[in-house]
Scaffold this motif. Sequence first.
Motif, PDB file in Angstrom:
ATOM      1  N   LEU A 178       0.895  -1.249  -0.006  1.00  0.00           N
ATOM      2  CA  LEU A 178       0.101  -0.136  -0.053  1.00  0.00           C
ATOM      3  C   LEU A 178       1.024   1.414   0.230  1.00  0.00           C
ATOM      4  N   LYS A 179       1.930   1.165   0.707  1.00  0.00           N
ATOM      5  CA  LYS A 179       2.950   2.521   0.714  1.00  0.00           C
ATOM      6  C   LYS A 179       3.429   2.497  -0.771  1.00  0.00           C
ATOM      7  N   ALA A 180       4.031   1.445  -1.198  1.00  0.00           N
ATOM      8  CA  ALA A 180       4.653   1.368  -2.387  1.00  0.00           C
ATOM      9  C   ALA A 180       3.642   2.028  -3.492  1.00  0.00           C
ATOM     10  N   ARG A 186       5.352   1.471  -6.923  1.00  0.00           N
ATOM     11  CA  ARG A 186       4.689   0.229  -7.420  1.00  0.00           C
ATOM     12  C   ARG A 186       3.346   0.729  -8.452  1.00  0.00           C
ATOM     13  N   ALA A 187       3.413   0.345  -9.649  1.00  0.00           N
ATOM     14  CA  ALA A 187       2.362   1.022 -10.734  1.00  0.00           C
ATOM     15  C   ALA A 187       1.970   0.158 -11.634  1.00  0.00           C
ATOM     16  N   ASN A 188       1.668  -1.361 -11.201  1.00  0.00           N
ATOM     17  CA  ASN A 188       0.926  -2.079 -12.030  1.00  0.00           C
ATOM     18  C   ASN A 188      -0.501  -2.318 -11.793  1.00  0.00           C
ATOM     19  N   ASP A 189      -1.100  -1.399 -10.973  1.00  0.00           N
ATOM     20  CA  ASP A 189      -2.569  -1.571 -10.787  1.00  0.00           C
ATOM     21  C   ASP A 189      -3.565  -0.970 -11.819  1.00  0.00           C
ATOM     22  N   PRO A 190      -4.654  -1.537 -12.281  1.00  0.00           N
ATOM     23  CA  PRO A 190      -5.380  -1.157 -13.453  1.00  0.00           C
ATOM     24  C   PRO A 190      -5.907   0.237 -13.164  1.00  0.00           C
TER      25      PRO A 190
END
Length: 217
Positions: A178-180, A186-190
């Motif tokens: 969550l912090k990433a 982290r940027a691979n969320d739709p």
Amino acid sequence: MASEDIMIKRSLLLSLLLATGAVQAQDKAATQPDLAKAKQTAEQVCGACHGTDGNSQIPANPKLAGQHAEYLYKQLTNFKSEGGKPAERANAVMGGMVAALSADDMKGLAAYFAGQKLNPEAAKNKASIELGQRLWRAGDLKRGIPACAACHGPAGAGLPAQYPRLAGQFADYTEAQLKAFRAGERANDPAKMMRTIALKMTDPEIKAVADYAAGLR
């Protein structure tokens, strides 16, 4: 003569059906993951960090047992750099691990770990249970934070392939992710969904919801 024609047509139809069935069986066999090979890879490559059965003993490394195969496969492919382009999910360790894996290898590993039984963690912070539960079930609509349960399910079972199972996962790992997302690391969320949500959450809220999810069953 008519009777003979009927017999010939029936014979041809039967042959066609048998041939079609054989092709379908071959196609199905070709698409089935090689679980024996996946188990070997899990034991030789993945086990040190995630446990040979996907039940990691290290809070920094996620438990993979019982996770959705579709989600696991997506993450493995996201770690992999293709055509000289940067991986969608940047992680030096995982990037090295998946570099030599084919798509079939990754599908096999995803299916293997999905089929293992999860040894779940538990919620440990009694002081934050109420806050974690409230965010999980209802979110904070005034601040634009939706309920976690809307995507990950009331019991944290998730929805393949985009929304992972969080029930029983290490709280430390969920908190770190969550912090990433919040930091953009982290940027691979739709549709930037998790990045948008995490940006609105405080450190205590992230910690509370991560701990609450660990205790879900």
